[in-house]
Design a protein around this motif. Structure first.
Motif: not given
Length: 306
Positions: A98-112
């Motif tokens: 649920s945390f991943w789905c909620r913050c997916r956009t910013w987490l993916l930008i940071l991880l990429r």
């Protein structure tokens, strides 16, 4: 009786031709939530593939570092990339996703961004062999340049197109700058003759596509090997690292948004949503525009350099 006589109203929404966002803010929010949750399984599959590939890569490439003076740096870069993948695993496991789905956009930008930064440090050490043959030259221009890496991450860690576009531009430019000098020096030093043949073939093909008359270009004009290498490198970054994933993701999201509206469950039985008249180009038009645009851009760059 009265409910049967209630008049059905239709809400027309439009889709932005570039960023693909809906004209209705409420519909855009609903699609964003749907997109994040629907891609959770795909994110898990890609993460598992990356764990296996990273492990095999570190194992295989470690033998290559034994004789290298950069053994420690190269190994640290490889292990750092593996650690970022493990970090993503931890983030996706929090609160059952649920945390991943909620913050997916910013987490993916940071991880990429973190993975590309790690790659930019390790690539010159992993793919350091000079381009003396076709296979090694392609390996340098496609793998060591990072263009294939940006494509891999764009497809495997997809963002909504309005977020993908700026991130992909920054990623391609940053990797191009980070790897340019070492690539040009290493590839041109020993593979100049082969590189010039590649440049000449690409140049003739793109000039033809651009409709540039050959008699306006002096055939005796020679381009220096470092300049030719820069031209080819920029083309690969632009086409493989930016255009191909961007076009594919644009087409996928456009189809997804249309399907979402068609199958949208309505909260109001008297109201339905549909996509109104729009000036969105079809895929063939976009493809033709991109091909001619690339050829025209190549012509301008080569003429300026010459």
């Amino acid at each position: 009786m009265h409910s049967a006589l209630r008049k059905m109203t239709v809400e027309d929404v439009s889709i932005h031709p570039l960023f693909l966002s809906y004209s209705s803010p409420d519909l855009e929010r609903r699609y964003t939530r749907h997109r994040k949750t629907s891609l959770l399984n795909a994110d898990w599959y890609f993460l598992q593939v990356n764990l296996v590939l990273h492990f095999l890569f570190v194992l295989a490439e470690s033998f290559q570092f034994v004789e290298s003076s950069n053994y420690v740096t190269a190994t640290l870069a490889a292990v750092s990339g593996f650690s970022i993948v493990l970090l993503q695993w931890g983030l996706m496991s929090v609160s059952e996703g649920s945390f991943w789905c909620r913050c997916r956009t910013w987490l993916l930008i940071l991880l990429r961004s973190a993975r590309l930064t790690t790659f930019s440090f390790g690539a010159p050490l992993w793919f350091g062999k000079a381009g003396t043959d076709v296979g090694t030259l392609l390996k340098n221009l496609v793998l060591r340049s990072g263009s294939l890496k940006t494509t891999w991450l764009a497809f495997g860690m997809p963002l909504m197109f309005k977020h993908h576009l700026p991130l992909q531009v920054v990623s391609v430019v940053a990797l191009g700058v980070a790897t340019y000098t070492q690539l040009v020096e290493g590839t041109c030093r020993s593979g100049a003759a082969l590189l010039m043949k590649v440049w000449e073939s690409v140049n003739e093909m793109l000039l033809l596509l651009a409709g540039a008359p050959f008699n306006n270009h002096n055939p005796d004009v020679k381009v220096a090997a470092p300049v030719a290498c820069g031209h080819v490198l920029m083309l690969i970054h632009f086409v493989l690292g930016f255009l191909i994933p961007s076009f594919a993701l644009w087409r996928f999201e456009l189809s997804s948004r249309r399907s979402f509206v068609t199958n949208l469950p309505s909260d109001d039985e008297t109201k339905t949503v549909r996509i109104g008249s729009t000036d969105l180009p079809n895929s063939l038009q976009v493809f033709a525009f991109v091909v001619v645009g690339v050829a025209a851009l190549w012509t301008l760059v080569t003429d300026f350099a010459g």
